[in-house]
Design an enzyme around this catalytic site. Structure first.
Site, PDB file in Angstrom:
ATOM      1  N   CYS A 153       0.815  -0.892  -0.052  1.00 38.35           N
ATOM      2  CA  CYS A 153       0.399  -0.032  -0.275  1.00 38.35           C
ATOM      3  C   CYS A 153       0.848   1.610  -0.490  1.00 38.35           C
ATOM      4  CB  CYS A 153      -1.354   0.014   0.962  1.00 38.35           C
ATOM      5  SG  CYS A 153       0.322   0.326   2.590  1.00 38.35           S
ATOM      6  N   PRO A 154       0.069   2.046  -0.268  1.00 37.84           N
ATOM      7  CA  PRO A 154       1.141   4.060  -0.691  1.00 37.84           C
ATOM      8  C   PRO A 154       2.035   4.081   0.574  1.00 37.84           C
ATOM      9  CG  PRO A 154      -1.054   4.015  -1.709  1.00 37.84           C
ATOM     10  CD  PRO A 154      -0.661   2.880  -0.658  1.00 37.84           C
TER      11      PRO A 154
END
Length: 463
Positions: free
Chosen positions: A9-10
């Site tokens: 995920c970011p």
């Protein structure tokens, strides 16, 4: 089947590991073997080996940032968002059972291409890829500047000033250097996500030009908006050049010389002579508008940001608001991040408190999730609210949104400033917050509103 997976995920914190856990449990329950590689903020863990890839029946990539797929040539690869890995792990695995997954590297049908394109959402993924690499630079810069001011600053009629030539002046300068790299890194890794390595140099150079107004006759640069535009511009120009047929003797130098050189030149020309000054004017106007906000207008901004942060707990709305707040730190509007910092931790802390206040309204696993949410909220991980929200979204999501909005408004009106792009009580420990008392009051009020509201809406669990 023997399956492999990658989750990322970011921010590389909560969603990465939640997706890994969900996929592992679903595979075990369905009678399959699986190994999950996580690409989080700490780096790559549980890395897939070449032997494991050769023996695998398929690979699931549940990620919201760029993942290199080249090692999976000739294997069945299902690429989707990290949220799908959390919410629908069984459905992803069933696609392999039903032989619905295409082989990576082969020409796919139009429908498959469209399906993959829709699921991967390349614009969002590329933006988040840039944001994930940018965040450490903003964190380091913000913390060093906050530390220098907190310890080395001396009060003057115009505010805290650091003595010239002192060690704290040097630390302040190092923090400022980290901030300077923020926009080039953002633009560079947006372009990298789109065009791979040939896009990196054009993106970073374009980002530097965007951040340096002297290139196009502006007192201020084009800021993070310019960086985003430069990143996408560089990425798609580099990608277009990659598709141009060239003689075989030229192909080896295309990715290291021709593509970066031509793309950098085109991005520079377009930015300097066409779009740089208008974007810089937009940024100057936005900064002036935000600095001039008073009373009702600041309340509206806080309400919008608080609602966006809480609505999808780490999803696209959350990330857009977060990116806005992080970028405004460098523009001298750290009070916007102050409001966001309160909203970030309010959902998990509020839901965790709710499970303690009225245990009859929560199942055993919800109460356990509430304890985890409290721990995650303290360190500013909004995703801690997801397990409780997923079970009862119609009651929980409005409650956490209202609590976050209330906390954000209190922080905004109290001029709480957060100098790092993160939230929760942890940022106060690192002395990154101004007006610490009102920061904690805003969190406490937001948490109480969330807890009492969600408990008022929920019904007791039937025995």
């Amino acid at each position: 089947m023997k399956l492999l997976a990658i989750t990322s995920c970011p921010n590389g914190i909560a969603h990465t590991y939640m997706a890994a856990e969900k996929l592992a449990k679903a595979a075990e329950a369905m009678g399959h073997e699986i190994k999950v590689e996580t690409q989080g903020s700490i780096g790559v863990e549980n890395e897939l080996t070449a032997e494991e890839i050769r023996a695998a029946d398929g690979i699931i990539i549940a990620a919201d940032k760029q993942v290199d797929k080249s090692r999976f040539n000739g294997k069945k690869v299902l690429a989707t968002g990290v949220g799908e890995g959390i919410r629908k792990p069984e459905e992803l695995i069933k696609k392999f059972e039903n032989d619905e997954v295409p082989v990576y590297g082969k020409e796919d049908s139009t429908e498959v291409k469209e399906e993959k394109r829709g699921k991967e959402n390349p614009i969002y993924r590329s933006l988040m890829n840039g944001v994930s690499y940018m965040i450490p630079f903003v964190v380091v810069g913000g913390l060093l500047i906050a530390l220098a001011l907190a310890i080395g600053g001396e009060p003057t009629p115009t505010g805290l000033q650091i003595p010239e030539g002192s060690v704290w002046q040097t630390i302040l300068n190092v923090g400022a250097a980290s901030f300077t790299l923020m926009v080039p890194i953002l633009a560079g890794f947006i372009a990298y996500s789109i065009a791979d390595r040939p896009g990196l140099a054009p993106g970073m150079v374009g980002g530097y030009i965007a951040a340096t107004g002297s290139f196009y006759g502006s007192d201020a640069g084009a800021g993070f908006i310019g960086g985003i535009i430069a990143g996408f511009l560089a990425g798609y120009i580099a990608k277009a050049i990659k598709r141009i047929p060239v003689p075989k003797m030229v192909q080896p130098i295309m990715p290291i010389l021709v593509i970066p050189l031509v793309a950098t030149f085109l991005v520079a020309v377009i930015f300097i002579f066409v779009i740089g000054q208008p974007i810089a004017g937009l940024m100057e106007g936005l900064t002036s508008f935000l600095q001039g906000m008073e009373g009702a207008s600041r309340i509206v901004l806080a309400l919008i940001l608080g609602a966006m942060i809480a609505f999808d707990m780490g999803g696209p709305f959350n990330k857009v608001a977060f990116l806005f707040g992080a970028a405004m730190i460098a523009e001298g509007n750290a009070y916007i991040m102050g409001a966001i910092a309160v909203a970030i931790c309010t959902p998990p802390l509020g839901l965790g408190l709710a499970t303690l206040l009225n245990k009859k309204k929560y199942a055993d696993e919800e109460r356990e999730a509430g304890k985890a949410a409290l721990a995650m909220g303290l360190v500013g991980i909004t995703e801690g609210a997801i397990p409780l929200a997923a079970r009862d979204p119609l009651r929980v999501i409005p409650s956490i949104m209202i609590g976050a909005m209330v906390g954000s408004v209190i922080a905004m009106m109290s001029n709480v400033a957060d100098n790092v792009p993160h939230g929760g009580p942890i940022v106060a420990v690192f002395q990154a917050v101004d007006n610490v008392l009102m920061f904690f009051i805003a969190i406490i009020v937001g948490v109480l509103v969330t807890a009492f509201l969600v408990n008022a809406l929920k019904k007791p669990i039937k025995e």
